[in-house]
Scaffold this motif. Structure first.
Motif, PDB file in Angstrom:
ATOM      1  N   UNK A 136       0.857  -1.192   0.000  1.00 11.37           N
ATOM      2  CA  UNK A 136       0.000   0.000   0.000  1.00 11.37           C
ATOM      3  C   UNK A 136       0.888   1.234   0.000  1.00 11.37           C
ATOM      4  N   UNK A 137       0.856   1.990  -1.073  1.00 11.87           N
ATOM      5  CA  UNK A 137       1.675   3.181  -1.189  1.00 11.87           C
ATOM      6  C   UNK A 137       1.156   4.315  -0.330  1.00 11.87           C
ATOM      7  N   UNK A 138       2.020   5.317  -0.135  1.00 11.16           N
ATOM      8  CA  UNK A 138       1.656   6.474   0.662  1.00 11.16           C
ATOM      9  C   UNK A 138       0.756   7.406  -0.138  1.00 11.16           C
ATOM     10  N   UNK A 139      -0.254   7.966   0.562  1.00  7.01           N
ATOM     11  CA  UNK A 139      -1.168   8.923  -0.082  1.00  7.01           C
ATOM     12  C   UNK A 139      -1.686   9.855   0.999  1.00  7.01           C
ATOM     13  N   UNK A 140      -1.529  11.165   0.778  1.00  9.61           N
ATOM     14  CA  UNK A 140      -1.976  12.140   1.766  1.00  9.61           C
ATOM     15  C   UNK A 140      -3.135  12.997   1.273  1.00  9.61           C
ATOM     16  N   UNK A 141      -3.535  12.831   0.040  1.00  7.64           N
ATOM     17  CA  UNK A 141      -4.569  13.673  -0.555  1.00  7.64           C
ATOM     18  C   UNK A 141      -5.942  13.022  -0.400  1.00  7.64           C
ATOM     19  N   UNK A 142      -6.868  13.614   0.367  1.00  4.93           N
ATOM     20  CA  UNK A 142      -8.212  13.038   0.526  1.00  4.93           C
ATOM     21  C   UNK A 142      -9.006  12.978  -0.769  1.00  4.93           C
ATOM     22  N   UNK A 143      -8.561  13.708  -1.810  1.00 11.70           N
ATOM     23  CA  UNK A 143      -9.282  13.693  -3.078  1.00 11.70           C
ATOM     24  C   UNK A 143      -8.641  12.773  -4.105  1.00 11.70           C
ATOM     25  N   UNK A 144      -7.561  12.060  -3.704  1.00  4.47           N
ATOM     26  CA  UNK A 144      -6.881  11.139  -4.611  1.00  4.47           C
ATOM     27  C   UNK A 144      -7.576   9.774  -4.582  1.00  4.47           C
ATOM     28  N   UNK A 145      -8.073   9.269  -5.741  1.00  2.11           N
ATOM     29  CA  UNK A 145      -8.728   7.951  -5.745  1.00  2.11           C
ATOM     30  C   UNK A 145      -7.737   6.828  -5.418  1.00  2.11           C
ATOM     31  N   UNK A 146      -8.112   5.975  -4.493  1.00  3.21           N
ATOM     32  CA  UNK A 146      -7.336   4.800  -4.099  1.00  3.21           C
ATOM     33  C   UNK A 146      -8.320   3.688  -3.762  1.00  3.21           C
ATOM     34  N   UNK A 147      -7.780   2.482  -3.593  1.00  5.90           N
ATOM     35  CA  UNK A 147      -8.635   1.407  -3.088  1.00  5.90           C
ATOM     36  C   UNK A 147      -9.111   1.781  -1.683  1.00  5.90           C
ATOM     37  N   UNK A 148     -10.347   1.406  -1.301  1.00  3.69           N
ATOM     38  CA  UNK A 148     -10.840   1.757   0.045  1.00  3.69           C
ATOM     39  C   UNK A 148      -9.907   1.292   1.160  1.00  3.69           C
ATOM     40  N   UNK A 149      -9.342   0.086   1.018  1.00  2.00           N
ATOM     41  CA  UNK A 149      -8.435  -0.405   2.052  1.00  2.00           C
ATOM     42  C   UNK A 149      -7.196   0.477   2.150  1.00  2.00           C
ATOM     43  N   UNK A 150      -6.709   0.994   1.002  1.00  2.00           N
ATOM     44  CA  UNK A 150      -5.531   1.866   1.002  1.00  2.00           C
ATOM     45  C   UNK A 150      -5.832   3.190   1.703  1.00  2.00           C
ATOM     46  N   UNK A 151      -7.042   3.719   1.551  1.00  2.00           N
ATOM     47  CA  UNK A 151      -7.429   4.948   2.238  1.00  2.00           C
ATOM     48  C   UNK A 151      -7.408   4.739   3.747  1.00  2.00           C
ATOM     49  N   UNK A 152      -7.943   3.617   4.200  1.00  2.00           N
ATOM     50  CA  UNK A 152      -7.975   3.323   5.632  1.00  2.00           C
ATOM     51  C   UNK A 152      -6.557   3.170   6.172  1.00  2.00           C
ATOM     52  N   UNK A 153      -5.688   2.488   5.414  1.00  2.00           N
ATOM     53  CA  UNK A 153      -4.301   2.303   5.846  1.00  2.00           C
ATOM     54  C   UNK A 153      -3.622   3.655   6.022  1.00  2.00           C
ATOM     55  N   UNK A 154      -3.797   4.559   5.079  1.00  2.00           N
ATOM     56  CA  UNK A 154      -3.139   5.863   5.171  1.00  2.00           C
ATOM     57  C   UNK A 154      -3.744   6.741   6.256  1.00  2.00           C
ATOM     58  N   UNK A 155      -5.024   6.575   6.540  1.00  2.00           N
ATOM     59  CA  UNK A 155      -5.602   7.277   7.690  1.00  2.00           C
ATOM     60  C   UNK A 155      -4.976   6.774   8.984  1.00  2.00           C
ATOM     61  N   UNK A 156      -4.843   5.444   9.105  1.00  2.00           N
ATOM     62  CA  UNK A 156      -4.274   4.869  10.320  1.00  2.00           C
ATOM     63  C   UNK A 156      -2.776   5.149  10.440  1.00  2.00           C
TER      64      UNK A 156
END
Length: 888
Positions: free
Chosen positions: A256-276
């Motif tokens: 799971x790559x790093x992503x800090x942009x809330x408007x960047x499309x990612x897999x749902x699991x990847x969004x949760x990982x970056x939030x955590x």
């Protein structure tokens, strides 16, 4: 069957914020958070809030003084609309919850479970083999309140991420619902915006890319206007991630790559990982709930605090819950009839005494879900029963509340439902206990059923997850003296339910059946090809053995089919024999047994050195019938435990065949009621009409006819057409409400006995309507000690003679010539036992007898009989004076 809320889990679904529609019974009542919160306001958004919580605008104005995140009027209005819709949705109750009356609400009965703070080292420690014992809290770590979850830790460091974990039934879902509602009503001022997500919903989206802003906007439309402000919210923004075990998270950078942009499309699991990871919205607060087996999916360095939801580990919390729940004023199923306050108080007091005695029920109610089941069962036993509600449906719905949609392991390709795994393992243990007539199990017994047939590493992993997440839901350590180290099912009836489920699902197979099935399937797969080849060879070559082999292939599936049929007959035979065991003929009926197991039995407890009583499993065959009903089969299919229609039909035919042979025998009253209760649970009028067509005498004398028992008898026998020679309901504590419920059955009786009941003057109208009904077949009506008025008695006598065909109405004990010959014997027996019998009860009966004598003396014209009755009256008055009564 022995012993001595929270709201159960629910997930959340789509349509959030639309106009509220009446519940559709075709849709499972377990709803999911996945429904989007649209812009329209729901119908009547403030009604419930004003009734229970006051005006939401007040809470919003109080909340507004704490934060400056949404200063503009449009943003404030959007948040307010979001609060209304969120609160309306989270205030909804499943159908099972609504049965407790219209005033029931989460705030009125919620009792926070104990939350115990735990450390990463404690979580890494290998659990006990069975993981059934509750571990005491560590010294220096007091229980956490909901408002303390995000307080600084012991080192003074800020806590941003909290993980709450608990086994099935401890109250994770209810805790989340309560927290969301608290925020909606302004009771969590530390958070200016709360956004809940269901991990089940997120996992259903698959790998399709989507941004965090899109996830929020799709589900909660009113928040669309405030999404640009999320990044500036800091710790005042709270994400709630419920049911983390549903998501497969990969915290490796390669995964799971790093992503800090809330408007960047990612897999749902990847969004949760970056939030955590705190890489996306690093200042936001996060609350995660999960089952114990999934705690390790989040590296501990990303977690500020772990909290174990320990349920009601304090007996005082259990008692508080029962007091709040059972004392609901409108606990009447919407029928307009509710239990009297005195009856509710009595139930609470008896239940409290049973809990204080540290009986097994206290160990069961450690899980808040079982507190719900106890209340639901007491409601079924003591309140008017809604149409179609059965005991089996309560237990099936209880499992649906806790297990619906739950898979054992989201990372496993088999996608095996948690309930199906429990039916296979716990059902096997339960059935072996029933067949060997035992309710206590050693660790070897439990492990033997759990580990049976396990061969692969994947199967061992599934077993490990089940032990950590769900085993405590079904089994509890035995707390009875002399039983240390043994385990029992959490509630006694659950053992019989799971044993019945194990049978009707066809999970019990002999070795011969297993081998025969495999051979039949193998032959079925290749049979057509082989038959074709043999047919060609038989035409080309003069081989006489080939036709024989050809026919043999056709015979194999038929043999297996007969073997399955014999198995069903054996199951039906075992069920019927269990139902009509002569050893159980003089037990209480199963409904009274259930009540005693919950409320306890008054009087001294059995000494540990005394020989134990035989175990009774009379609910086992009743649950088997109930599980075959159409409603319960539909719910079981939702739990991943389908019963095929053809299997249900063949099982029902086998049961009917056996009942037809053994069901004609004359049964004691309590056993007869159990037989009728079986038919009530089965919910098949045609089946019951055929089996009970030979019933001519209904003798329930001495059975305490509670509202549910009256409903059972009326439901099973009320639609029949043949006359009943005699209906005996003497000494049944029958009241006018029960009389009205039983009216369809009483109309078919020729001789009706209602002696020694609780039929007061108000019952005269119901009895009058009964005798004047155009379908009434009564020829003799006996009323041997009911508190009827003198005027009512005379009216009933006159009506009996005026009824079509004539009916003899016996309303007095002194009527008839033969009765008076035994007065001297009766009164001398009363005199001899006056000091040992229940004085209040004897006084009440003597007062009724005196009234009978006075009425009979006034009605007779025979001077000799008047004198005889007057002499007996004097003796009765003398006995009443000894008891302290007036005698007048």
């Amino acid at each position: 069957m022995r012993w001595g809320h929270h709201l159960p889990r629910a997930s959340w679904g789509s349509g959030f914020g639309r106009a509220l529609q009446p519940p559709d019974e075709r849709i499972p009542f377990l709803i999911h958070w996945s429904w989007p919160l649209q812009g329209e306001r729901p119908l009547g958004p403030l009604r419930a809030f004003i009734r229970h919580h006051g005006n939401l605008a007040d809470s919003a104005s109080r909340f507004g003084r704490h934060g400056r995140l949404f200063p503009s009027a449009s943003a404030t209005e959007a948040i307010q609309r979001y609060r209304w819709n969120l609160a309306e949705w989270f205030s909804r109750l499943p159908r099972e919850e609504r049965q407790f009356g219209p005033t029931f609400a989460l705030d009125t009965v919620h009792v926070d479970p104990v939350i115990r703070e735990s450390t990463p080292d404690e979580l890494l420690r290998p659990p006990a083999e069975l993981a059934l014992e509750h571990q005491p809290p560590q010294a220096g770590l007091p229980p956490l309140a909901l408002s303390q979850l995000f307080n600084p830790d012991a080192s003074g460091r800020r806590v941003q991420t909290v993980v709450l974990y608990g086994t099935v039934g401890t109250g994770k879902s209810t805790l989340v619902r309560k927290m969301v509602l608290d925020w909606c009503y302004g009771r969590l001022p530390a958070f200016e915006l709360l956004i809940p997500f269901s991990c089940e919903d997120l996992s259903s989206l698959g790998p399709a890319p989507v941004s965090l802003c899109q996830l929020v906007a799709q589900r909660y439309m009113p928040l669309k206007k405030v999404l640009p402000l999320m990044a500036a919210a800091g710790s005042h923004l709270l994400f709630v991630l419920h049911g983390l075990e549903r998501l497969n998270l990969d915290f490796r950078l390669a995964g799971t790559g790093l992503c800090s942009d809330p408007e960047q499309p990612e897999e749902p699991a990847a969004i949760i990982v970056n939030l955590l990871r705190k890489y996306m919205l690093p200042e936001a607060s996060i609350l995660v709930t999960t089952r114990p087996s999934a705690i390790g999916r989040i590296p501990s360095k990303y977690v500020g605090r772990y909290g174990e939801i320990c349920g009601f580990s304090d007996t005082n919390l259990q008692k508080l819950y029962f007091q709040l729940r059972l004392n609901q004023p409108d606990c009447g199923c919407g029928s307009g009839v509710s239990a009297a306050p005195a009856q509710r108080d009595n139930l609470v007091q008896m239940l409290s005494r049973n809990l204080e005695g540290h009986h097994q029920i206290a160990a069961a109610c450690f899980l808040p879900s079982y507190c719900w089941l106890v209340c639901a069962t007491l409601h079924f036993l003591h309140a008017p029963t809604p149409a179609g509600q059965t005991l089996t449906s309560i237990y099936t719905s209880f499992l649906r509340l806790n297990f619906s949609g739950e898979t054992l392991d989201s990372t496993d390709a088999s996608n095996l439902s948690l309930m199906a795994y429990a039916a296979r393992t716990m059902g096997k243990l339960a059935y072996e206990g029933v067949s060997s007539r035992k309710t206590y199990f050693s660790e070897e017994d439990v492990c033997g059923c759990l580990e049976a047939g396990i061969k692969t590493e994947e199967e061992f992993q599934l077993l490990h997850i089940f032990r950590r997440d769900a085993l405590r839901f079904f089994l509890a350590p035995c707390v009875e003296p002399g039983r240390a180290g043994t385990f029992v099912f959490t509630v006694p009836a659950m053992q019989e339910y799971l044993a019945a489920l194990y049978i009707v699902l066809g999970l019990r197979k002999t070795t011969l059946q297993k081998v025969g099935k495999e051979v039949a399937e193998l032959v079925g797969r290749v049979g057509e090809d082989v038959s074709l080849v043999l047919g060609i060879m038989a035409k080309l070559l003069p081989l006489r053995a080939l036709p024989l082999l050809f026919n043999l292939i056709k015979v194999v599936p038929r043999v297996f089919g007969r073997m399955v049929g014999k198995s069903r007959e054996a199951v039906a035979q075992a069920m019927v024999l269990e139902m009509f065991r002569e050893e159980d003929y003089y037990n209480d009926d199963v409904l009274d047994q259930m009540g005693a197991s919950i409320l306890g039995v008054e009087g001294p407890r059995r000494h540990p050195d005394e020989p134990p009583e035989d175990e009774v499993f009379e609910l086992f065959p009743i649950f088997m019938g109930g599980l075959l009903s159409a409603h319960n089969r539909a719910v079981l299919a939702q739990l991943g435990c389908p019963i095929k229609n053809l299997d249900a039909l063949e099982n029902a035919q086998a049961i009917k065949k056996k009942l037809g042979k053994l069901g004609r025998q004359v049964l004691p009253p309590s056993e007869l009621l159990d037989h009728l209760f079986f038919h009530y649970e089965f919910q098949n009028q045609r089946f019951s009409a055929e089996v009970l067509s030979s019933l001519r005498q209904l003798n329930l004398a001495g059975v305490r006819m509670t509202p549910v028992k009256c409903t059972v008898v009326a439901s099973v026998l009320g639609s029949g057409r043949h006359a009943l020679d005699e209906v005996n309901l003497a000494s049944c504590q029958l009241d006018p409400a029960g009389l009205r419920t039983l009216m369809p059955v009483l109309l078919r009786a020729r001789k009706l006995g209602l002696q020694l009941n609780s039929l007061g003057p108000e019952a005269c109208k119901d009895l009058r309507d009964l005798l004047l009904h155009d379908q009434c077949q009564i020829t003799t009506l006996r009323l041997y000690f009911n508190e009827l008025s003198s005027e009512g008695r005379q009216v009933l006598r006159d009506l009996g003679g005026a009824a079509e065909g004539g009916a003899r109405v016996v309303v007095s004990l002194t009527e008839g010539t033969a009765v008076s010959e035994y007065w001297s014997v009766i009164l001398s027996e009363v005199q001899r036992n006056l000091n040992s019998w229940d004085r209040a009860r004897v006084q009440r009966h003597l007062e009724l007898l005196l009234r009978d004598l006075e009425d009979s003396r006034g009605a007779t014209l025979n001077p000799w009989r008047k004198a005889q009755l007057l002499r007996v009256e004097g003796e009765v008055r003398g006995l009443l004076e000894q008891l302290g009564g007036s005698g007048s």
